[in-house]
Design a protein around this motif. Sequence first.
Motif, PDB file in Angstrom:
ATOM      1  N   GLY A  27       0.800  -1.213   0.000  1.00  0.00           N
ATOM      2  CA  GLY A  27       0.000   0.000   0.000  1.00  0.00           C
ATOM      3  C   GLY A  27       0.828   1.255   0.000  1.00  0.00           C
ATOM      4  O   GLY A  27       2.044   1.241  -0.013  1.00  0.00           O
ATOM      5  N   SER A  28       0.163   2.402   0.008  1.00  0.00           N
ATOM      6  CA  SER A  28       0.888   3.674   0.035  1.00  0.00           C
ATOM      7  C   SER A  28       0.031   4.787   0.593  1.00  0.00           C
ATOM      8  O   SER A  28       0.374   5.949   0.447  1.00  0.00           O
ATOM      9  N   GLY A  29      -1.080   4.437   1.254  1.00  0.00           N
ATOM     10  CA  GLY A  29      -2.000   5.456   1.732  1.00  0.00           C
ATOM     11  C   GLY A  29      -1.637   5.961   3.101  1.00  0.00           C
ATOM     12  O   GLY A  29      -0.470   6.159   3.424  1.00  0.00           O
ATOM     13  N   ASP A  30      -2.647   6.137   3.917  1.00  0.00           N
ATOM     14  CA  ASP A  30      -2.481   6.713   5.247  1.00  0.00           C
ATOM     15  C   ASP A  30      -2.022   5.630   6.208  1.00  0.00           C
ATOM     16  O   ASP A  30      -2.823   5.031   6.923  1.00  0.00           O
ATOM     17  N   THR A  31      -0.724   5.374   6.233  1.00  0.00           N
ATOM     18  CA  THR A  31      -0.177   4.268   7.016  1.00  0.00           C
ATOM     19  C   THR A  31       0.893   4.752   7.970  1.00  0.00           C
ATOM     20  O   THR A  31       1.464   5.824   7.810  1.00  0.00           O
ATOM     21  N   VAL A  32       1.170   3.907   8.974  1.00  0.00           N
ATOM     22  CA  VAL A  32       2.296   4.123   9.879  1.00  0.00           C
ATOM     23  C   VAL A  32       3.456   3.313   9.332  1.00  0.00           C
ATOM     24  O   VAL A  32       3.360   2.091   9.185  1.00  0.00           O
TER      25      VAL A  32
END
Length: 374
Positions: A27-32
């Motif tokens: 993924g590449s979204g709103d991640t830690v």
Amino acid sequence: MKRVLVLMLAGLLSAAAVFGNGQQASGSGDTVKIAVALPMTGDNAEYGQSFLTAAQIMVERWNKAGGVLGKQIELVIYDDKNSAEEAASIAQKIVSNKDIIGVLGHFSSGVSMTAAPTYQENKVIEISNCASHPDYSKIGNYIFRNNTVISEEFKVVVDVVANDLNLKNVGIIAIKTDWGTTAGGIAADYVKSNNKLNLVAYEQVLETSDDYTPAIAKLKAAGAEAVIAVGMYSLYGPLARQYKEADPKIQLLGVSNAYTQQIIQLGGSAVEGLFAPVSFFAESPDPTVMEFVNEFKKRFGMEPSSLAAQAYDSIGILLEAIKKAGTLDHEAVRNAVNNISYPGITGPTTFDAIGDASKTFQKVVIKNGKFVQY
């Protein structure tokens, strides 16, 4: 062994979706984002690959439960080849990615210490699951070790020789690296400080060597009854085979990185009786340990080492600290790590003021082709 490595690497690539250049694991979204900087290729690749597997298991467990701070967790994977030069470059890449909150890495103490000043300067939390050099965590307050200083392991090893085995004449064989030289010197000091023991010989060998007969001959001639080996798992198998040919009665002892199935595969019957101190034992009946061990074996094909278990807990510590801090602010998370009391599979873990973990050791020995508690 090469075929096993290829199969394990293929599995890791499939699970991680990337390799070696710091691309995201998913993924590449709103991640830690958490970096993993370890040797994925080269002589120490099996260590790095096993630590990555452990980290992935922990991250997947958190993600299935909803992640942390309402976000999914993403591993950003780098291959440092256990090279100080590679690690220095990778550390710069990691700190330039402002989304990365912390890093699991690096492998050897020397490589970890090369990268640590960059992390410290940029307030990126580094947790090494295996750096044991006394000076590592002194680099700064963002530098942690979820491992003990090597001297703590040698306290246990020396106690085994003096009080459990009741032997007297001790030899040391250490790999000729920065870590091996430092650790070997610490081992020698502990042996010499014990009034029940005599240090009869101290030999250093090249890490890449597979012929230890000259050093063995000197240790044997000096009358060593027990030999403390200070090196990576690749040292123990050939050393044991060659030493048992010269002296079948020799008692070999290692440090925590000796607790790995590769030693039994490489050493066979020659490693029978080898002792090691560990913070984790894969045969524990604890349900949380059993769950991790079963999942790790399914993915990696063998039981996890204590260092792999410490990698698993290291990611858990960082995530729990983020949860407790309630923010991704680096200073707040750093403070939470320093004040954490974490009930991990390697035992209850706390950190002192300079970032050193407190661990309780178990003694294990190879008996009938497997590690058992002593």
